[in-house]
Write a protein that holds these residues in place. Structure first.
Motif, PDB file in Angstrom:
ATOM      1  N   ARG A 167       1.028  -1.114   0.065  1.00 14.94           N
ATOM      2  CA  ARG A 167       0.088  -0.027   0.058  1.00 14.94           C
ATOM      3  C   ARG A 167       0.865   1.246   0.070  1.00 14.94           C
ATOM      4  O   ARG A 167       1.941   1.298   0.770  1.00 14.94           O
ATOM      5  CB  ARG A 167      -0.695  -0.097   1.304  1.00 14.94           C
ATOM      6  CG  ARG A 167      -1.685  -1.031   1.294  1.00 14.94           C
ATOM      7  CD  ARG A 167      -2.754  -1.067   2.510  1.00 14.94           C
ATOM      8  NE  ARG A 167      -1.939  -1.195   3.716  1.00 14.94           N
ATOM      9  CZ  ARG A 167      -1.195  -2.300   4.187  1.00 14.94           C
ATOM     10  NH1 ARG A 167      -1.282  -3.609   3.467  1.00 14.94           N
ATOM     11  NH2 ARG A 167      -0.279  -2.359   5.298  1.00 14.94           N
ATOM     12  N   LEU A 168       0.628   2.229  -0.881  1.00 18.26           N
ATOM     13  CA  LEU A 168       1.536   3.275  -0.952  1.00 18.26           C
ATOM     14  C   LEU A 168       0.923   4.514  -0.166  1.00 18.26           C
ATOM     15  O   LEU A 168      -0.342   4.732   0.210  1.00 18.26           O
ATOM     16  CB  LEU A 168       1.357   3.899  -2.340  1.00 18.26           C
ATOM     17  CG  LEU A 168       1.973   2.850  -3.234  1.00 18.26           C
ATOM     18  CD1 LEU A 168       1.892   3.373  -5.057  1.00 18.26           C
ATOM     19  CD2 LEU A 168       3.401   2.258  -3.154  1.00 18.26           C
ATOM     20  N   ASP A 210       3.761   0.627   2.922  1.00 24.49           N
ATOM     21  CA  ASP A 210       3.196  -0.014   3.914  1.00 24.49           C
ATOM     22  C   ASP A 210       2.855  -1.589   3.560  1.00 24.49           C
ATOM     23  O   ASP A 210       2.419  -1.832   2.496  1.00 24.49           O
ATOM     24  CB  ASP A 210       1.914   0.540   4.438  1.00 24.49           C
ATOM     25  CG  ASP A 210       1.912   1.765   5.376  1.00 24.49           C
ATOM     26  OD1 ASP A 210       2.924   1.756   5.962  1.00 24.49           O
ATOM     27  OD2 ASP A 210       0.968   2.411   5.391  1.00 24.49           O
ATOM     28  N   CYS A 211       3.305  -2.308   4.413  1.00 22.82           N
ATOM     29  CA  CYS A 211       3.298  -3.762   3.829  1.00 22.82           C
ATOM     30  C   CYS A 211       3.201  -4.547   4.912  1.00 22.82           C
ATOM     31  O   CYS A 211       3.698  -4.373   6.180  1.00 22.82           O
ATOM     32  CB  CYS A 211       4.230  -4.155   3.028  1.00 22.82           C
ATOM     33  SG  CYS A 211       6.007  -3.894   3.672  1.00 22.82           S
ATOM     34  N   LYS A 212       3.231  -5.998   4.896  1.00 16.72           N
ATOM     35  CA  LYS A 212       3.273  -7.256   5.944  1.00 16.72           C
ATOM     36  C   LYS A 212       4.220  -7.983   5.256  1.00 16.72           C
ATOM     37  O   LYS A 212       4.147  -8.294   4.024  1.00 16.72           O
ATOM     38  CB  LYS A 212       1.983  -7.783   6.114  1.00 16.72           C
ATOM     39  CG  LYS A 212       0.936  -7.030   6.996  1.00 16.72           C
ATOM     40  CD  LYS A 212      -0.241  -7.882   7.172  1.00 16.72           C
ATOM     41  CE  LYS A 212      -1.456  -7.077   7.920  1.00 16.72           C
ATOM     42  NZ  LYS A 212      -2.451  -7.817   8.171  1.00 16.72           N
ATOM     43  N   ILE A 213       5.444  -8.138   6.187  1.00 13.59           N
ATOM     44  CA  ILE A 213       6.525  -9.098   5.736  1.00 13.59           C
ATOM     45  C   ILE A 213       6.472 -10.399   6.729  1.00 13.59           C
ATOM     46  O   ILE A 213       6.218 -10.037   7.841  1.00 13.59           O
ATOM     47  CB  ILE A 213       7.778  -8.547   5.888  1.00 13.59           C
ATOM     48  CG1 ILE A 213       7.794  -7.459   5.113  1.00 13.59           C
ATOM     49  CG2 ILE A 213       8.884  -9.606   5.627  1.00 13.59           C
ATOM     50  CD1 ILE A 213       9.237  -6.536   4.876  1.00 13.59           C
ATOM     51  N   GLY A 223       6.788  -0.418   7.486  1.00  7.27           N
ATOM     52  CA  GLY A 223       7.095   0.450   6.501  1.00  7.27           C
ATOM     53  C   GLY A 223       8.312   0.400   5.748  1.00  7.27           C
ATOM     54  O   GLY A 223       9.182   0.153   6.323  1.00  7.27           O
ATOM     55  N   LEU A 224       8.334   0.539   4.498  1.00  4.48           N
ATOM     56  CA  LEU A 224       9.472   0.277   3.719  1.00  4.48           C
ATOM     57  C   LEU A 224       9.656   1.843   2.755  1.00  4.48           C
ATOM     58  O   LEU A 224       8.699   2.528   2.562  1.00  4.48           O
ATOM     59  CB  LEU A 224       9.710  -0.580   2.724  1.00  4.48           C
ATOM     60  CG  LEU A 224       9.306  -1.999   3.468  1.00  4.48           C
ATOM     61  CD1 LEU A 224       9.222  -3.272   2.164  1.00  4.48           C
ATOM     62  CD2 LEU A 224      10.636  -2.363   4.349  1.00  4.48           C
ATOM     63  N   LYS A 225      11.078   2.205   2.604  1.00  3.75           N
ATOM     64  CA  LYS A 225      11.241   3.048   1.747  1.00  3.75           C
ATOM     65  C   LYS A 225      11.478   2.369   0.249  1.00  3.75           C
ATOM     66  O   LYS A 225      12.037   1.450   0.166  1.00  3.75           O
ATOM     67  CB  LYS A 225      12.664   3.682   2.026  1.00  3.75           C
ATOM     68  CG  LYS A 225      12.638   4.443   3.234  1.00  3.75           C
ATOM     69  CD  LYS A 225      13.872   5.319   3.666  1.00  3.75           C
ATOM     70  CE  LYS A 225      13.908   6.177   4.751  1.00  3.75           C
ATOM     71  NZ  LYS A 225      14.971   6.790   5.289  1.00  3.75           N
ATOM     72  N   SER A 226      10.777   3.117  -0.681  1.00  4.18           N
ATOM     73  CA  SER A 226      10.659   2.498  -1.964  1.00  4.18           C
ATOM     74  C   SER A 226      12.087   2.488  -2.713  1.00  4.18           C
ATOM     75  O   SER A 226      12.267   1.756  -3.588  1.00  4.18           O
ATOM     76  CB  SER A 226       9.842   3.505  -2.984  1.00  4.18           C
ATOM     77  OG  SER A 226      10.416   4.917  -3.054  1.00  4.18           O
ATOM     78  N   GLU A 227      13.116   3.340  -2.256  1.00  6.50           N
ATOM     79  CA  GLU A 227      14.321   3.127  -2.910  1.00  6.50           C
ATOM     80  C   GLU A 227      15.325   1.828  -2.431  1.00  6.50           C
ATOM     81  O   GLU A 227      16.264   1.588  -3.180  1.00  6.50           O
ATOM     82  CB  GLU A 227      15.309   4.328  -2.271  1.00  6.50           C
ATOM     83  CG  GLU A 227      15.608   4.296  -0.818  1.00  6.50           C
ATOM     84  CD  GLU A 227      15.995   5.526  -0.242  1.00  6.50           C
ATOM     85  OE1 GLU A 227      17.128   5.875   0.394  1.00  6.50           O
ATOM     86  OE2 GLU A 227      14.969   6.789  -0.518  1.00  6.50           O
TER      87      GLU A 227
END
Length: 117
Positions: free
Chosen positions: A89-90, A98-101, A108-112
């Protein structure tokens, strides 16, 4: 006097009715909205463009792959490079994904640090 009906942005009912100068209401779900504010929000959402490390445009629901080990505070180890993350989810902000791992939970992750799968 003829009143214009507008579809509800929440439930998509075609029976949205004017409740005053600028406010509309939905008889089916009870949602109230201002069409001018709704249009401004939609334009802002459309302007959010998130790109991965390779420059590919990401969208909600995409799958991405982590490209380097990422340390996680409070976890016993990092998110390893090559980990596939599904249904992202952006969001707006520094950590724009935003994601589930699996094994780590919601984060939250950085797109880079990801590439499109």
């Amino acid at each position: 006097m003829s009143e214009e009906m507008k579809p509800c942005p929440l439930c998509k009912s075609p029976y949205g009715y004017a409740m005053g100068n600028e406010l509309y209401g939905c008889p089916e779900c009870g949602h109230e909205w201002n069409p001018a504010e709704q249009q401004a929000e939609e334009e802002q959402e459309e302007s959010l463009v998130v790109k991965d490390a390779n420059g590919n445009v990401l969208e909600d629901g995409d799958s991405v792959i982590v490209i380097k080990d990422l340390p996680v505070k409070g976890a016993s180890g990092p998110v390893k490079a090559g980990t596939k993350v599904k249904k992202i989810r952006l969001t707006d902000g520094d950590h724009n994904i935003d994601c589930k791992i699996d094994g780590f939970g919601a984060m939250g992750l950085k797109s880079e640090f990801v590439r499109k799968a």
